[in-house]
Structure formats: structure tokens, C-alpha cells
Design a protein around this motif. Structure first.
Motif, PDB file in Angstrom:
ATOM      1  N   GLU A  15       0.849  -1.193   0.000  1.00  0.00           N
ATOM      2  CA  GLU A  15       0.000   0.000   0.000  1.00  0.00           C
ATOM      3  C   GLU A  15       0.884   1.242   0.000  1.00  0.00           C
ATOM      4  O   GLU A  15       1.192   1.806   1.042  1.00  0.00           O
ATOM      5  N   ALA A  16       1.284   1.680  -1.159  1.00  0.00           N
ATOM      6  CA  ALA A  16       2.205   2.813  -1.280  1.00  0.00           C
ATOM      7  C   ALA A  16       1.618   4.111  -0.735  1.00  0.00           C
ATOM      8  O   ALA A  16       2.360   4.994  -0.306  1.00  0.00           O
ATOM      9  N   ALA A  17       0.301   4.244  -0.726  1.00  0.00           N
ATOM     10  CA  ALA A  17      -0.324   5.481  -0.258  1.00  0.00           C
ATOM     11  C   ALA A  17      -0.544   5.499   1.255  1.00  0.00           C
ATOM     12  O   ALA A  17      -0.900   6.531   1.813  1.00  0.00           O
ATOM     13  N   LEU A  18      -0.322   4.374   1.918  1.00  0.00           N
ATOM     14  CA  LEU A  18      -0.578   4.265   3.355  1.00  0.00           C
ATOM     15  C   LEU A  18       0.381   5.148   4.150  1.00  0.00           C
ATOM     16  O   LEU A  18       1.590   5.020   4.040  1.00  0.00           O
ATOM     17  N   ARG A  19      -0.191   6.055   4.941  1.00  0.00           N
ATOM     18  CA  ARG A  19       0.628   6.965   5.757  1.00  0.00           C
ATOM     19  C   ARG A  19       0.379   6.788   7.252  1.00  0.00           C
ATOM     20  O   ARG A  19       1.257   7.045   8.048  1.00  0.00           O
ATOM     21  N   THR A  20      -0.824   6.369   7.616  1.00  0.00           N
ATOM     22  CA  THR A  20      -1.182   6.200   9.025  1.00  0.00           C
ATOM     23  C   THR A  20      -1.762   4.804   9.215  1.00  0.00           C
ATOM     24  O   THR A  20      -2.593   4.365   8.431  1.00  0.00           O
ATOM     25  N   LEU A  21      -1.314   4.148  10.281  1.00  0.00           N
ATOM     26  CA  LEU A  21      -1.762   2.785  10.549  1.00  0.00           C
ATOM     27  C   LEU A  21      -1.978   2.608  12.041  1.00  0.00           C
ATOM     28  O   LEU A  21      -1.133   3.002  12.852  1.00  0.00           O
ATOM     29  N   HIS A  22      -3.115   2.030  12.387  1.00  0.00           N
ATOM     30  CA  HIS A  22      -3.455   1.738  13.780  1.00  0.00           C
ATOM     31  C   HIS A  22      -3.808   0.257  13.847  1.00  0.00           C
ATOM     32  O   HIS A  22      -4.742  -0.188  13.176  1.00  0.00           O
ATOM     33  N   ILE A  23      -3.057  -0.485  14.647  1.00  0.00           N
ATOM     34  CA  ILE A  23      -3.277  -1.931  14.764  1.00  0.00           C
ATOM     35  C   ILE A  23      -3.518  -2.280  16.226  1.00  0.00           C
ATOM     36  O   ILE A  23      -2.783  -1.839  17.113  1.00  0.00           O
ATOM     37  N   VAL A  24      -4.548  -3.080  16.459  1.00  0.00           N
ATOM     38  CA  VAL A  24      -4.847  -3.609  17.786  1.00  0.00           C
ATOM     39  C   VAL A  24      -4.725  -5.128  17.710  1.00  0.00           C
ATOM     40  O   VAL A  24      -5.378  -5.763  16.874  1.00  0.00           O
ATOM     41  N   CYS A  25      -3.869  -5.697  18.553  1.00  0.00           N
ATOM     42  CA  CYS A  25      -3.681  -7.152  18.600  1.00  0.00           C
ATOM     43  C   CYS A  25      -3.616  -7.586  20.050  1.00  0.00           C
ATOM     44  O   CYS A  25      -2.807  -7.066  20.817  1.00  0.00           O
ATOM     45  N   LEU A  50       0.510   0.929  17.639  1.00  0.00           N
ATOM     46  CA  LEU A  50       0.395  -0.506  17.896  1.00  0.00           C
ATOM     47  C   LEU A  50      -0.108  -0.699  19.317  1.00  0.00           C
ATOM     48  O   LEU A  50       0.612  -0.447  20.286  1.00  0.00           O
ATOM     49  N   ASN A  51      -1.347  -1.122  19.428  1.00  0.00           N
ATOM     50  CA  ASN A  51      -1.935  -1.407  20.726  1.00  0.00           C
ATOM     51  C   ASN A  51      -1.863  -2.923  20.915  1.00  0.00           C
ATOM     52  O   ASN A  51      -2.683  -3.655  20.391  1.00  0.00           O
ATOM     53  N   LEU A  52      -0.850  -3.358  21.644  1.00  0.00           N
ATOM     54  CA  LEU A  52      -0.554  -4.786  21.778  1.00  0.00           C
ATOM     55  C   LEU A  52      -0.743  -5.247  23.217  1.00  0.00           C
ATOM     56  O   LEU A  52       0.074  -5.975  23.769  1.00  0.00           O
ATOM     57  N   GLN A  53      -1.839  -4.825  23.811  1.00  0.00           N
ATOM     58  CA  GLN A  53      -2.115  -5.211  25.189  1.00  0.00           C
ATOM     59  C   GLN A  53      -2.244  -6.719  25.312  1.00  0.00           C
ATOM     60  O   GLN A  53      -2.608  -7.409  24.374  1.00  0.00           O
ATOM     61  N   GLN A  82       0.843  -2.078  27.566  1.00  0.00           N
ATOM     62  CA  GLN A  82       0.294  -1.980  28.919  1.00  0.00           C
ATOM     63  C   GLN A  82      -0.534  -3.204  29.269  1.00  0.00           C
ATOM     64  O   GLN A  82      -1.235  -3.755  28.422  1.00  0.00           O
ATOM     65  N   SER A  83      -0.471  -3.575  30.528  1.00  0.00           N
ATOM     66  CA  SER A  83      -1.214  -4.729  31.050  1.00  0.00           C
ATOM     67  C   SER A  83      -0.861  -5.997  30.305  1.00  0.00           C
ATOM     68  O   SER A  83      -1.636  -6.926  30.223  1.00  0.00           O
ATOM     69  N   SER A  84       0.324  -6.023  29.756  1.00  0.00           N
ATOM     70  CA  SER A  84       0.697  -7.191  28.997  1.00  0.00           C
ATOM     71  C   SER A  84       1.303  -8.243  29.911  1.00  0.00           C
ATOM     72  O   SER A  84       1.908  -7.939  30.925  1.00  0.00           O
ATOM     73  N   ILE A  85       1.116  -9.473  29.549  1.00  0.00           N
ATOM     74  CA  ILE A  85       1.639 -10.595  30.316  1.00  0.00           C
ATOM     75  C   ILE A  85       3.159 -10.529  30.383  1.00  0.00           C
ATOM     76  O   ILE A  85       3.755 -10.918  31.370  1.00  0.00           O
ATOM     77  N   ILE A  86       3.788 -10.004  29.351  1.00  0.00           N
ATOM     78  CA  ILE A  86       5.249  -9.955  29.353  1.00  0.00           C
ATOM     79  C   ILE A  86       5.773  -9.163  30.529  1.00  0.00           C
ATOM     80  O   ILE A  86       6.766  -9.539  31.128  1.00  0.00           O
ATOM     81  N   MET A  87       5.130  -8.075  30.879  1.00  0.00           N
ATOM     82  CA  MET A  87       5.622  -7.281  31.986  1.00  0.00           C
ATOM     83  C   MET A  87       5.283  -7.951  33.312  1.00  0.00           C
ATOM     84  O   MET A  87       6.079  -7.948  34.223  1.00  0.00           O
ATOM     85  N   GLN A  88       4.134  -8.541  33.408  1.00  0.00           N
ATOM     86  CA  GLN A  88       3.745  -9.200  34.650  1.00  0.00           C
ATOM     87  C   GLN A  88       4.653 -10.396  34.924  1.00  0.00           C
ATOM     88  O   GLN A  88       4.997 -10.679  36.058  1.00  0.00           O
ATOM     89  N   CYS A  89       5.031 -11.100  33.908  1.00  0.00           N
ATOM     90  CA  CYS A  89       5.882 -12.289  34.066  1.00  0.00           C
ATOM     91  C   CYS A  89       7.355 -11.961  33.887  1.00  0.00           C
ATOM     92  O   CYS A  89       8.186 -12.851  33.945  1.00  0.00           O
ATOM     93  N   GLU A  90       7.632 -10.700  33.627  1.00  0.00           N
ATOM     94  CA  GLU A  90       9.005 -10.246  33.433  1.00  0.00           C
ATOM     95  C   GLU A  90       9.704 -11.019  32.316  1.00  0.00           C
ATOM     96  O   GLU A  90      10.851 -11.406  32.427  1.00  0.00           O
ATOM     97  N   ARG A  91       8.999 -11.223  31.223  1.00  0.00           N
ATOM     98  CA  ARG A  91       9.594 -11.932  30.084  1.00  0.00           C
ATOM     99  C   ARG A  91      10.517 -11.033  29.279  1.00  0.00           C
ATOM    100  O   ARG A  91      11.401 -11.513  28.607  1.00  0.00           O
ATOM    101  N   ILE A  92      10.250  -9.742  29.305  1.00  0.00           N
ATOM    102  CA  ILE A  92      11.169  -8.824  28.630  1.00  0.00           C
ATOM    103  C   ILE A  92      12.192  -8.384  29.662  1.00  0.00           C
ATOM    104  O   ILE A  92      11.867  -7.771  30.667  1.00  0.00           O
ATOM    105  N   ARG A  93      13.415  -8.721  29.380  1.00  0.00           N
ATOM    106  CA  ARG A  93      14.520  -8.383  30.278  1.00  0.00           C
ATOM    107  C   ARG A  93      15.255  -7.170  29.714  1.00  0.00           C
ATOM    108  O   ARG A  93      14.757  -6.476  28.842  1.00  0.00           O
ATOM    109  N   ASP A  94      16.444  -6.933  30.213  1.00  0.00           N
ATOM    110  CA  ASP A  94      17.234  -5.780  29.785  1.00  0.00           C
ATOM    111  C   ASP A  94      17.433  -5.744  28.282  1.00  0.00           C
ATOM    112  O   ASP A  94      17.351  -4.679  27.669  1.00  0.00           O
ATOM    113  N   THR A  95      17.681  -6.891  27.669  1.00  0.00           N
ATOM    114  CA  THR A  95      17.928  -6.944  26.223  1.00  0.00           C
ATOM    115  C   THR A  95      16.738  -6.408  25.445  1.00  0.00           C
ATOM    116  O   THR A  95      16.894  -5.614  24.515  1.00  0.00           O
ATOM    117  N   GLY A  96      15.547  -6.816  25.817  1.00  0.00           N
ATOM    118  CA  GLY A  96      14.345  -6.360  25.134  1.00  0.00           C
ATOM    119  C   GLY A  96      14.066  -4.888  25.356  1.00  0.00           C
ATOM    120  O   GLY A  96      13.701  -4.163  24.434  1.00  0.00           O
TER     121      GLY A  96
END
Length: 118
Positions: A15-25, A50-53, A82-96
Motif C-alpha cells: 500500500e504505497a499510499a498508506l501513511r497512518t496505521l493503527h493496529i490492535v492485537c 500498535l496497541n498490543l495489550q 500496557q497490562s501485557s503478560i510480558i511485563m507481569q511475568c518479566e519476560r522482557i529483560r534488559d535486552t528487550g
């Protein structure tokens, strides 16, 4: 599924004309994040939300999302884990977290919102 996300990302790249994108997953996993990160090839993308709650990504998924810094025309990026399992379970560490911090290096970026609070 990663296949569905990859198919969506592939369609958006054409989509060459696409300038704005909002994704919820909800329930995004590492493979989904890797597939989603391929939207960095959308040629004129300027604003991306990107709303990736409730995601379940780890450092690997965070590193994939960090590749969005390579979108050449991106001026606004809003990434919500926000409110993602990754933060609650601390799956994202310093590297992430360090990988996500590199998003500020996007060449045209003027606004960056990172919501990593659990």
C-alpha cells in the motif's frame, strides 16, 4: 496466528499510499511480533499506533518490534504493551528493553510513546 499477521503485513507493504496505521492485537507472541515488524517496509508510513495489550512476547519479540526504527518516514510511533503478560511475568529483560529504546533512533521520528507499564 503468525501466518495471519504475516499476511496482513505483506498486504500492507504493498500500500504505497498508506501513511497512518493503527493496529490492535491481543495475545501477540514472538512469532507474531516478528511478522508484524515487517510493516517497516511500508514505503511512506508516517504514523504508527500498535496497541498490543496482553501480549506474550519476550526479548525476542521486543527486538523484532525495535526494527520498526528502520521505517524511513516514520514521524509518530505509539507502542502500547500496557497490562501485557510480558511485563507481569518479566519476560522482557534488559535486552528487550534496550532494543525498544533504540526506537528513538528512527531517522524522521518526532514523537515516541512507549507504554510498557504492567
Amino acid at each position: 496466528t503468525p501466518t495471519n499477521v504475516l499476511q496482513m503485513a505483506a498486504a500492507l507493504r504493498n500500500e504505497a499510499a498508506l501513511r497512518t496505521l493503527h493496529i490492535v492485537c491481543d495475545g501477540l507472541r514472538d512469532a507474531d511480533a516478528q511478522a508484524l515488524a515487517t510493516i517497516k517496509d511500508v514505503p511512506r508510513l508516517e504514523a504508527l499506533t500498535l496497541n498490543l495489550q496482553r501480549s506474550q512476547v519476550t526479548d525476542k519479540g521486543a527486538q523484532a518490534l525495535a526494527s520498526l526504527k528502520d521505517v524511513p518516514s516514520l514521524t509518530v510511533l505509539d507502542l502500547n504493551l500496557q497490562s501485557s503478560i510480558i511485563m507481569q511475568c518479566e519476560r522482557i529483560r534488559d535486552t528487550g528493553v534496550q532494543a525498544l529504546a533504540t526506537l528513538k533512533e528512527a531517522p524522521s521520528l518526532k514523537v515516541l510513546n512507549l507504554n510498557l507499564c504492567g
